[in-house]
Design an enzyme around this catalytic site. Structure first.
Site, PDB file in Angstrom:
ATOM      1  N   ASN A 125     -10.021   8.852   8.491  1.00  0.00           N
ATOM      2  CA  ASN A 125     -10.354  10.003   7.664  1.00  0.00           C
ATOM      3  C   ASN A 125     -10.708  11.170   8.571  1.00  0.00           C
ATOM      4  O   ASN A 125     -11.595  11.060   9.420  1.00  0.00           O
ATOM      5  CB  ASN A 125     -11.511   9.678   6.723  1.00  0.00           C
ATOM      6  CG  ASN A 125     -11.079   8.714   5.643  1.00  0.00           C
ATOM      7  OD1 ASN A 125     -10.007   8.864   5.069  1.00  0.00           O
ATOM      8  ND2 ASN A 125     -11.874   7.701   5.384  1.00  0.00           N
TER       9      ASN A 125
ATOM     10  N   LYS B 149       0.836  -1.216   0.000  1.00  0.00           N
ATOM     11  CA  LYS B 149       0.000   0.000   0.000  1.00  0.00           C
ATOM     12  C   LYS B 149       0.865   1.259   0.000  1.00  0.00           C
ATOM     13  O   LYS B 149       1.998   1.238   0.465  1.00  0.00           O
ATOM     14  CB  LYS B 149      -0.912   0.006   1.241  1.00  0.00           C
ATOM     15  CG  LYS B 149      -1.868  -1.178   1.290  1.00  0.00           C
ATOM     16  CD  LYS B 149      -2.660  -1.230   2.588  1.00  0.00           C
ATOM     17  CE  LYS B 149      -3.849  -0.297   2.596  1.00  0.00           C
ATOM     18  NZ  LYS B 149      -4.737  -0.568   3.773  1.00  0.00           N
TER      19      LYS B 149
ATOM     20  N   ARG C 177     -12.267  13.962   8.234  1.00  0.00           N
ATOM     21  CA  ARG C 177     -13.241  14.845   7.568  1.00  0.00           C
ATOM     22  C   ARG C 177     -14.616  14.193   7.631  1.00  0.00           C
ATOM     23  O   ARG C 177     -14.755  13.066   8.089  1.00  0.00           O
ATOM     24  CB  ARG C 177     -12.843  15.019   6.104  1.00  0.00           C
ATOM     25  CG  ARG C 177     -12.682  13.662   5.424  1.00  0.00           C
ATOM     26  CD  ARG C 177     -12.590  13.736   3.931  1.00  0.00           C
ATOM     27  NE  ARG C 177     -12.108  12.490   3.365  1.00  0.00           N
ATOM     28  CZ  ARG C 177     -12.837  11.429   3.093  1.00  0.00           C
ATOM     29  NH1 ARG C 177     -14.135  11.430   3.349  1.00  0.00           N
ATOM     30  NH2 ARG C 177     -12.306  10.335   2.581  1.00  0.00           N
TER      31      ARG C 177
ATOM     32  N   HIS D 267     -12.158  -0.899  -4.713  1.00  0.00           N
ATOM     33  CA  HIS D 267     -11.880  -0.325  -3.381  1.00  0.00           C
ATOM     34  C   HIS D 267     -12.628   0.982  -3.135  1.00  0.00           C
ATOM     35  O   HIS D 267     -12.280   1.734  -2.242  1.00  0.00           O
ATOM     36  CB  HIS D 267     -10.374  -0.103  -3.161  1.00  0.00           C
ATOM     37  CG  HIS D 267      -9.549  -1.333  -3.350  1.00  0.00           C
ATOM     38  ND1 HIS D 267      -9.759  -2.487  -2.630  1.00  0.00           N
ATOM     39  CD2 HIS D 267      -8.514  -1.588  -4.173  1.00  0.00           C
ATOM     40  CE1 HIS D 267      -8.886  -3.400  -3.012  1.00  0.00           C
ATOM     41  NE2 HIS D 267      -8.126  -2.891  -3.956  1.00  0.00           N
TER      42      HIS D 267
END
Ligand code: ADP
Length: 447
Positions: free
Chosen positions: A289, A158, A291, A235
């Site tokens: 995340n 990743k 946000r 994804h």
């Protein structure tokens, strides 16, 4: 409380933020590119400022133009929505330097969680379980092979700066690993300008379950349960639901507590989402995340809490309006992302919406800037709206969703509505029996 907020976004999320502001008695400033002159968020806002040509790099990502728009209009705070500048720590800092409030977490936390290697190490230290894998980044093939030997195959390579599912490659054996590393490196460099990689054990059939948290500057951190976002293509999330069909109350309370305690430890501010993979009863953190998420309405539906309102309250220095004890989960909610795309090939389908009719009735919410006669510009992502349906239980929610999809008319462009109709008829979906690869398997059958 702020008197005027500038919304640094477009489409349905700009409208969503505008609505929360209106209900709080706050004036709004819309910004738009020349391609969005006739957009709904521009029409409804109290004021609007054109910030540049269609390309996002020249408009919605144009920090000097946004600062000027704040100064011209006297906006005291900026809501970034999701995407664009919402996870740009530098943007948050520049706003602060101009005495404008960024409605979101601190620049420090945005930066920390934007580096997935640092994020993983941090949450691990705070007691959140993570996917087994490399301790930090991996650079050489030899290092990668050593990590894979430890975790076992398959492994996932990743990108440390990853997002949107890009820069991720699976290796099923030692022979495949060097190729996966070099492919991920190239993709990460091109997409994020950073080719730092790390590795994780590749889980074969997990669910994607994420926990919503809200934290204020007065030492409170509360979780609002989970969303199940396992229905994905490449994804990317396609449909989300809350609660997850795979969790019971005890598991929900346990992971919720771990997460809110960790966020308190971090001193996190605002709303955030901790994403996990969930397999065989175990949670494994993948990313955070910092946000508002696209899928936040399913949480709003089952808790009755307006997350944008809370974001604005918290950014203005107020306490959040509820405690953990106040949070009660009611019924079930599902969100379908309506994209202007061909339902089988997923080719974007911008253009004129000739006719647009949305479903209504009890438990139905539409977040969309589309209307009859609206021309979808070709420059931005293809999400044109979200259909969110709430029922007293999952079964009622599914029945309501089915009839809502039947009522929904969008003529002139292709949309993903027919795909959702097909999905409704699938027994495994009906039973909530799916994992992160299930949709792609279904799509192969359906196309
Ligand atoms: P991005 O930031 O690019 O969205 P994430 O780390 O959030 O990347 O992962 C996105 C999706 O990729 C997950 O929802 C899941 O479907 C898949 N994924 C990520 N990590 C793993 C893993 N270790 N094993 C299996 N699938 C994974």
């Amino acid at each position: 409380m702020f008197e005027k907020v500038l919304i640094a976004n477009r489409g349905e999320i700009a409208l969503r933020v505008h609505r929360a502001c209106q209900e709080m008695g706050i004036k709004t400033v819309a910004v738009h590119s020349t391609a969005d002159e006739h957009a709904m968020h521009v029409r409804l806002a109290d004021e609007s400022v054109c910030i540049g040509p269609p390309q996002a790099s020249e408009s919605y990502l144009n920090i000097p133009a946004l600062i000027s728009a704040c100064e011209i209009t006297g906006a005291e705070a900026v809501h970034p929505g999701y995407g664009f500048l919402s996870e740009n720590a530098r943007f948050a800092e520049i706003l602060t330097e101009h005495d404008i409030t960024f409605i979101g977490p601190t620049a420090e936390h945005i930066r920390l969680m934007g580096d997935k290697i640092a994020a993983k190490a941090t949450v691990k230290r705070l007691g959140i379980p993570v996917v087994p894998g490399s301790e930090g980044g991996v650079t050489t093939d030899a290092e990668a092979l050593a990590v894979a030997q430890e975790t076992g195959y398959p492994v996932l390579v990743k990108a440390a700066s990853g997002g949107g599912g890009r820069g991720m490659k699976v290796a099923h054996s030692a022979a495949e690993l060097p190729g996966a590393l070099s492919a991920a490196r190239t993709e990460a460099k091109a997409a994020f300008g950073d080719d730092t990689l790390y590795m994780e054990k590749y889980l074969s059939q997990p669910r994607h379950i994420e926990v919503q948290v809200v934290a204020d500057a007065h030492g409170h951190a509360v979780h609002l349960g989970e969303r199940d976002c396992s229905l994905q293509r490449r994804h990317q999330k396609v449909l989300e639901e809350a609660p997850s069909p795979a969790l019971n109350d005890a598991a929900r309370a346990e992971i919720g507590e771990i997460v809110s305690k960790a966020m308190k430890g971090l001193g996190y501010l605002g709303v955030g989402t901790i994403e996990f993979l969930y397999e065989n009863g175990e949670f494994f953190f993948i990313e955070m995340n910092t946000r508002l998420q696209v899928e936040h309405p399913v949480t709003e539906a089952i808790t009755g809490i307006d997350l944008v309102r809370e974001q604005i309250r918290i950014a203005s220095g107020l306490e959040m309006s509820f405690t953990q004890e106040d949070v009660a989960f009611s019924g079930h909610a599902i969100e379908c992302r309506i994209n202007a795309e061909h339902p089988q090939t997923f080719m974007p389908s911008p253009g004129l919406i000739k006719e647009y009719h949305t479903p209504g009735g009890l438990g139905v919410r539409i977040d969309s800037g589309a209307y009859s006669g609206y021309r979808i510009p070709p420059y931005y992502d293809s999400l044109i709206g979200k259909l969110i349906v709430h029922g007293r239980n999952r079964n009622e929610c599914l029945m309501r969703l089915r009839r809502s999809l039947e009522e929904f008319v969008v003529d002139g462009v292709d949309t993903t509505i027919p795909l959702f109709k097909e999905l409704m008829a699938e027994p495994e979906f009906q039973n909530g029996d799916y994992h992160i690869h299930w949709l792609e398997q279904f799509l192969e059958k359906y196309s």
